[in-house]
Scaffold this motif. Structure first.
Motif: not given
Lengths: 337, 209
Positions: A53-55, A57, A116, A133, A139-143, A209, A211, A213
């Motif tokens: 969570y905190y590492a 990038n 493959y 798509e 991706t807008t949700l909390p991590l 899609d 994140l 993290r």
């Protein structure tokens, strides 16, 4: 053996299975040992979640996850020596070498092939074909929500694939070799026919899609929960943990020589999925395997789906030399699922 | 060519001195429970005991051996148990590094063959990179914000192709594992035979559970 009634099923009629948490032995030893083997699993999980969570990038990368995974497995191997669940599951040199061979296959040739024909390629193909798509809203949700959803969705797929393997003969043929293991050790999850390892790894996560993290956090559940499925360590697993997560106790029941017991506990991480679908059996078993604990060689593990598949086809469609239909499938060869 | 020059790879030879006054029959009787394991067949003729194993149980104390012969020679100083045991597991472990080196070679070859395709794929017009934002909850809790993906790195990754490093690592691991196993199993079997021959407890004559 009478067995114990769990729902509509009798568990442990063919081979001993301890049913119910209250009947499972506790960690023996002083207060420090009790403390360590009660809180080890949650402490590692929360520490890893906090780390990812905190590492920064620059550190939060897949290569770091692989490094941590290897380090954790070495630590768990040491724990197997310190506090084994069963002496009869102790790792020998030969078992370690065999397990490592399957782990090696997974990291090398199978990974190459999967690049493959794996789920990533299939999903990319589907998306390109229909010009879909990815589900970007994810991706807008909390991590942590993303991470839990990724993990649960993957495990949900794995649950049904695994359950399918235990209920449909062609899939069973790929999974059966894994059920010939007679003890649980940290790398036993890799033991099995490569086709099964490919099938069980299929997921639909690629459609989302997310994140990077969040993916690493989701992987933490696999690493810090699912890894304990195959481990020879006695833990005092906390009540909430064993309600939510799969444990070595659950998975030992799944690998039991008892037919009914082995038709339980299909999920890889979230045992709550088994609870939802009525396939969870809380307990543990020491006697594992198939055919009374017959050991399967590496060669047979590799060829089993093909040789047994051929036998099954011959039994179903073949005729003997006098034009008579061959006898039906032999009951003993049907899965001790 | 003398087989001994290479058969040390999968063969363990050794000898253990019999305790004073121990007869050949008594010695074989003490060792006999070791050959009562499932998948083991044995044959005792005179001075020698031969055995074969198939699908050995993981906890069989002699599981790494597939066949062998044990014989006793009587000298002036007393009896001596000699043994010659063969192990496919040791041979397999000895050859495993070659297999993983082959996988490494294959990985490199596939990477080279696949390179033109990867380059073509890289030339496709890429979609505009979206800068992702953290959920307000994560911002509040202090999680680092995601970085914008670096285009150069993406291209670099694709050009490099699959990596053979893991195959090299496993080749090295099996080389180490072989050395450990060859030394360890040699010592363990000697210790096991010695213990069986000297142990006076009643359970030494019972079948190994």
């Amino acid at each position: 053996m009478n067995g114990v009634r769990v729902g509509n099923r009798i568990i442990g009629a063919q081979s001993p299975v301890t049913v119910g948490w209250e009947n499972i032995p506790r960690v023996e030893g002083g207060p420090v040992k009790q403390f360590v083997f009660t809180w080890f699993q949650p402490a590692v999980l929360f520490a890893l979640v906090a780390f990812w969570y905190y590492a920064p990038n620059s550190i939060a990368k897949a290569s770091t996850a692989i490094g941590i995974g290897i380090g954790l497995k070495v630590l768990l191997l040491a724990l197997e020596w310190v506090n084994p669940r069963f002496k009869s599951w102790q790792l020998t040199w030969k078992e370690a070498a065999i397990d490592l061979f399957y782990v090696g296959l997974g990291f090398t040739i199978l990974r190459l092939i999967e690049g493959y024909i794996g789920d990533g390629v299939m999903i990319e193909g589907i998306q390109n074909a229909f010009d879909w798509e990815k589900l970007a809203w994810f991706t807008t949700l909390p991590l942590l929500v993303q991470a839990v959803l990724i993990s649960v969705i993957f495990d949900f797929g794995q649950y049904w694939m695994h359950r399918g393997m235990h209920n449909w003969h062609p899939l069973w043929l790929t999974h059966a070799p894994h059920h010939y293991i007679t003890q649980l050790n940290i790398n036993k999850g890799a033991v099995g026919n490569p086709i099964e390892l490919f099938l069980i790894g299929l997921g639909i996560g690629g459609f989302f899609d997310f994140l990077p993290r969040a993916a690493l956090l989701a992987g933490t559940f696999g690493m810090a929960v699912s890894t304990y499925q195959h481990i020879n360590v006695r833990f005092n697993t906390p009540r909430w943990w064993r309600f939510l997560f799969n444990t070595t106790e659950h998975h030992s029941v799944h690998h039991s020589q008892d037919y009914e017991a082995s038709r339980s506990n299909y999920s890889g991480t979230w045992i709550i999925i088994d609870r939802m679908f009525g396939t969870c059996v809380d307990g543990e078993a020491e006697l594992l395997g198939m055919e009374g604990g017959r050991k399967m060689s590496i060669r047979e593990t590799m060829t089993f789906p093909f040789t047994e598949g051929w036998k099954s086809l011959k039994e179903k469609f073949g005729r003997d030399r006098y034009g008579q239909a061959m006898p039906g499938p032999i009951a003993a060869e049907w899965p001790a699922e | 060519m003398n087989g001994r020059l290479i058969d040390w790879i999968w063969t363990i030879r050794g000898s253990v001195e019999l305790p004073p006054e121990q007869s050949r029959e008594d010695a074989f009787d003490r060792l006999d429970p070791l050959f009562h394991e499932s998948g083991t067949s044995r044959d005792r003729t005179g001075d020698a005991l031969t055995f074969d194993k198939k699908d050995q149980a993981a906890q069989d104390k002699m599981s790494i051996f597939d066949s062998g012969v044990l014989w006793i020679e009587q000298g002036t100083a007393g009896g001596m148990l000699h043994y010659r045991l063969t192990s496919r597991a040791l041979l397999f472990c000895f050859l495993a590094p070659l297999l993983f080196l082959a996988f490494a070679g294959l990985t490199i070859a596939v990477g080279k063959i696949d390179k033109p395709a990867a380059e073509t794929a890289a030339k496709k017009p890429e979609k505009k990179d979206v800068i992702r934002e953290l959920n307000p909850v994560d911002k509040f809790l202090g999680a680092p914000a995601p970085e914008k993906p670096k285009k150069d790195d993406k291209t670099k990754d694709k050009d490099e192709g699959p990596s053979p490093i893991s195959a090299y690592v496993f080749a090295a691991l099996f080389a180490v594992l072989y050395v450990v196993g060859r030394i360890l199993e040699d010592r363990l079997i000697r210790r096991l035979f010695r213990k069986r021959l000297r142990d006076d407890s009643s359970d030494s004559r019972q079948a190994v559970a």
